[in-house]
Write a protein that holds these residues in place. Structure first.
Motif, PDB file in Angstrom:
ATOM      1  N   UNK A 161      46.125 -12.707  57.627  1.00 51.93           N
ATOM      2  CA  UNK A 161      45.686 -11.949  56.452  1.00 51.93           C
ATOM      3  C   UNK A 161      46.827 -11.310  55.667  1.00 51.93           C
ATOM      4  N   UNK A 162      47.855 -10.882  56.372  1.00 51.18           N
ATOM      5  CA  UNK A 162      48.986 -10.242  55.690  1.00 51.18           C
ATOM      6  C   UNK A 162      49.761 -11.213  54.805  1.00 51.18           C
ATOM      7  N   UNK A 163      49.490 -12.520  54.956  1.00 48.31           N
ATOM      8  CA  UNK A 163      50.149 -13.544  54.142  1.00 48.31           C
ATOM      9  C   UNK A 163      49.191 -14.122  53.106  1.00 48.31           C
ATOM     10  N   UNK A 164      48.120 -13.372  52.826  1.00 45.90           N
ATOM     11  CA  UNK A 164      47.095 -13.861  51.905  1.00 45.90           C
ATOM     12  C   UNK A 164      46.887 -12.875  50.761  1.00 45.90           C
ATOM     13  N   UNK A 165      46.883 -13.392  49.539  1.00 43.50           N
ATOM     14  CA  UNK A 165      46.442 -12.621  48.384  1.00 43.50           C
ATOM     15  C   UNK A 165      44.930 -12.770  48.266  1.00 43.50           C
ATOM     16  N   UNK A 166      44.212 -11.656  48.154  1.00 42.86           N
ATOM     17  CA  UNK A 166      42.765 -11.675  47.897  1.00 42.86           C
ATOM     18  C   UNK A 166      42.544 -11.143  46.492  1.00 42.86           C
ATOM     19  N   UNK A 167      41.872 -11.921  45.661  1.00 47.01           N
ATOM     20  CA  UNK A 167      41.689 -11.560  44.261  1.00 47.01           C
ATOM     21  C   UNK A 167      40.249 -11.110  44.046  1.00 47.01           C
ATOM     22  N   UNK A 168      40.085  -9.872  43.614  1.00 47.56           N
ATOM     23  CA  UNK A 168      38.765  -9.258  43.487  1.00 47.56           C
ATOM     24  C   UNK A 168      38.645  -8.478  42.180  1.00 47.56           C
ATOM     25  N   UNK A 169      37.395  -8.219  41.793  1.00 50.03           N
ATOM     26  CA  UNK A 169      37.138  -7.438  40.579  1.00 50.03           C
ATOM     27  C   UNK A 169      36.380  -6.152  40.848  1.00 50.03           C
ATOM     28  N   UNK A 170      35.759  -6.018  42.035  1.00 45.92           N
ATOM     29  CA  UNK A 170      34.865  -4.890  42.293  1.00 45.92           C
ATOM     30  C   UNK A 170      35.303  -4.072  43.505  1.00 45.92           C
ATOM     31  N   UNK A 171      34.883  -2.811  43.578  1.00 44.71           N
ATOM     32  CA  UNK A 171      35.230  -1.972  44.729  1.00 44.71           C
ATOM     33  C   UNK A 171      34.788  -2.548  46.064  1.00 44.71           C
ATOM     34  N   UNK A 172      33.567  -3.072  46.147  1.00 44.45           N
ATOM     35  CA  UNK A 172      33.100  -3.620  47.423  1.00 44.45           C
ATOM     36  C   UNK A 172      33.952  -4.796  47.875  1.00 44.45           C
ATOM     37  N   UNK A 173      34.357  -5.629  46.930  1.00 46.93           N
ATOM     38  CA  UNK A 173      35.213  -6.760  47.260  1.00 46.93           C
ATOM     39  C   UNK A 173      36.597  -6.322  47.686  1.00 46.93           C
ATOM     40  N   UNK A 174      37.148  -5.351  46.969  1.00 52.45           N
ATOM     41  CA  UNK A 174      38.477  -4.831  47.311  1.00 52.45           C
ATOM     42  C   UNK A 174      38.480  -4.255  48.722  1.00 52.45           C
ATOM     43  N   UNK A 187      41.642  -7.769  39.541  1.00 51.69           N
ATOM     44  CA  UNK A 187      41.570  -8.128  38.127  1.00 51.69           C
ATOM     45  C   UNK A 187      40.276  -7.482  37.625  1.00 51.69           C
ATOM     46  N   UNK A 188      40.348  -6.275  37.086  1.00 51.72           N
ATOM     47  CA  UNK A 188      39.136  -5.534  36.746  1.00 51.72           C
ATOM     48  C   UNK A 188      38.235  -6.291  35.773  1.00 51.72           C
ATOM     49  N   UNK A 189      36.936  -6.165  36.030  1.00 58.24           N
ATOM     50  CA  UNK A 189      35.957  -6.795  35.157  1.00 58.24           C
ATOM     51  C   UNK A 189      35.184  -5.720  34.390  1.00 58.24           C
ATOM     52  N   UNK A 190      34.323  -5.002  35.072  1.00 65.02           N
ATOM     53  CA  UNK A 190      33.492  -4.005  34.406  1.00 65.02           C
ATOM     54  C   UNK A 190      34.014  -2.581  34.573  1.00 65.02           C
ATOM     55  N   UNK A 194      39.538   3.273  40.704  1.00 61.58           N
ATOM     56  CA  UNK A 194      39.762   4.712  40.737  1.00 61.58           C
ATOM     57  C   UNK A 194      40.944   5.010  41.655  1.00 61.58           C
ATOM     58  N   UNK A 195      41.228   6.279  41.865  1.00 61.68           N
ATOM     59  CA  UNK A 195      42.406   6.670  42.651  1.00 61.68           C
ATOM     60  C   UNK A 195      42.326   6.153  44.083  1.00 61.68           C
ATOM     61  N   UNK A 196      41.144   6.223  44.677  1.00 66.95           N
ATOM     62  CA  UNK A 196      40.967   5.744  46.053  1.00 66.95           C
ATOM     63  C   UNK A 196      41.216   4.242  46.137  1.00 66.95           C
ATOM     64  N   UNK A 197      40.675   3.503  45.184  1.00 68.35           N
ATOM     65  CA  UNK A 197      40.803   2.051  45.206  1.00 68.35           C
ATOM     66  C   UNK A 197      42.241   1.616  44.935  1.00 68.35           C
ATOM     67  N   UNK A 198      42.925   2.332  44.081  1.00 66.40           N
ATOM     68  CA  UNK A 198      44.312   1.989  43.755  1.00 66.40           C
ATOM     69  C   UNK A 198      45.199   1.970  44.992  1.00 66.40           C
ATOM     70  N   UNK A 199      44.884   2.825  45.963  1.00 66.42           N
ATOM     71  CA  UNK A 199      45.678   2.886  47.188  1.00 66.42           C
ATOM     72  C   UNK A 199      45.526   1.619  48.032  1.00 66.42           C
ATOM     73  N   UNK A 200      44.458   0.853  47.791  1.00 67.67           N
ATOM     74  CA  UNK A 200      44.216  -0.365  48.553  1.00 67.67           C
ATOM     75  C   UNK A 200      44.827  -1.601  47.899  1.00 67.67           C
ATOM     76  N   UNK A 201      45.352  -1.440  46.695  1.00 70.46           N
ATOM     77  CA  UNK A 201      45.793  -2.602  45.930  1.00 70.46           C
ATOM     78  C   UNK A 201      47.259  -2.941  46.134  1.00 70.46           C
ATOM     79  N   UNK A 202      47.521  -4.229  46.258  1.00 71.29           N
ATOM     80  CA  UNK A 202      48.892  -4.740  46.204  1.00 71.29           C
ATOM     81  C   UNK A 202      49.322  -4.803  44.745  1.00 71.29           C
ATOM     82  N   UNK A 203      48.370  -5.157  43.870  1.00 74.06           N
ATOM     83  CA  UNK A 203      48.663  -5.250  42.442  1.00 74.06           C
ATOM     84  C   UNK A 203      47.367  -5.215  41.644  1.00 74.06           C
TER      85      UNK A 203
END
Length: 215
Positions: A161-174, A187-190, A194-203
């Protein structure tokens, strides 16, 4: 060295511009059975797996809420919208898929949809050939935001998993991808993260085509 060896994509709202159909259909389906939900509440249901959705709906509307009945009606509404408007792809979808193939990067789908519907959509769009694996909600015990679907996708791809990019648009997916140990690209859609979700993002990127820059 590349930061990832594979890319796993969500489908609705990420590869396809279809999340808006669900956001339209859920309130209509609920209203048909005498319920009402705000647009903010409906956003909670994006990519939400059945056990979690069932619990949330009962919290909102009571223990007698018939989730399967309302969801089946919503499915019919979404089907009608797709028949009328088609399945639009998100900006850069085909371009990034072709680029990944050309650069020998493994790809997969991890979607909250069932397998039969996913395959039908991919065939209709003509992009099924771009994916090495297709993992769907009915192939795991728990859907998003549980990590099951991404854990299985990584296992079937033979990737850590650490070698995988996961591309999501929603909080549940992230949350699903993050808890599985993937590097999450939103890649935000709707909604924006938020601040909590940003901490989970690579980009975070504006569209799918920008993902190539992360390699």
């Amino acid at each position: 060295m590349r930061p990832a060896d594979a890319v796993i994509f969500d489908m609705d709202g990420t590869l396809t511009d279809t999340e808006k159909y669900y956001q339209q259909a859920w309130p209509e389906a609920l209203a048909h059975f005498g319920y009402e939900a705000s647009s903010e509440t409906v956003l909670e249901f994006r990519s939400l797996g059945k056990p979690f959705a069932l619990k949330r709906f009962k919290e909102l509307f009571g223990e007698d809420f018939d989730y399967d009945l309302v969801r089946d009606y919503r499915r019919g509404l979404v089907r009608d919208l797709i028949e009328k408007n088609g399945i639009p792809l998100k900006k850069g979808a085909v371009e990034i898929l072709k680029w990944l193939i050309e650069n020998n990067i493994t790809t997969a789908i991890a979607t909250a949809n069932e397998y039969a519907r996913t395959k039908r959509y991919l065939e209709k769009l003509g992009i099924g050939e771009y994916f090495d694996k297709v993992i769907c909600a009915d192939m795991v015990k728990l859907g998003k935001p549980a990590p099951d679907i991404y854990i299985r996708a990584c296992r079937e791809l033979g990737k850590e998993p650490s070698r995988v990019f996961a591309v999501e648009d929603s909080p549940n997916g992230v949350k699903s991808a993050y808890d599985a140990g993937c590097k999450v690209i939103m890649v935000p859609d709707l909604t924006e993260p938020d601040e909590e979700l940003q901490k989970m993002l690579y980009a975070r990127t504006d569209d799918l085509w920008e993902i190539r820059k992360l390699f």
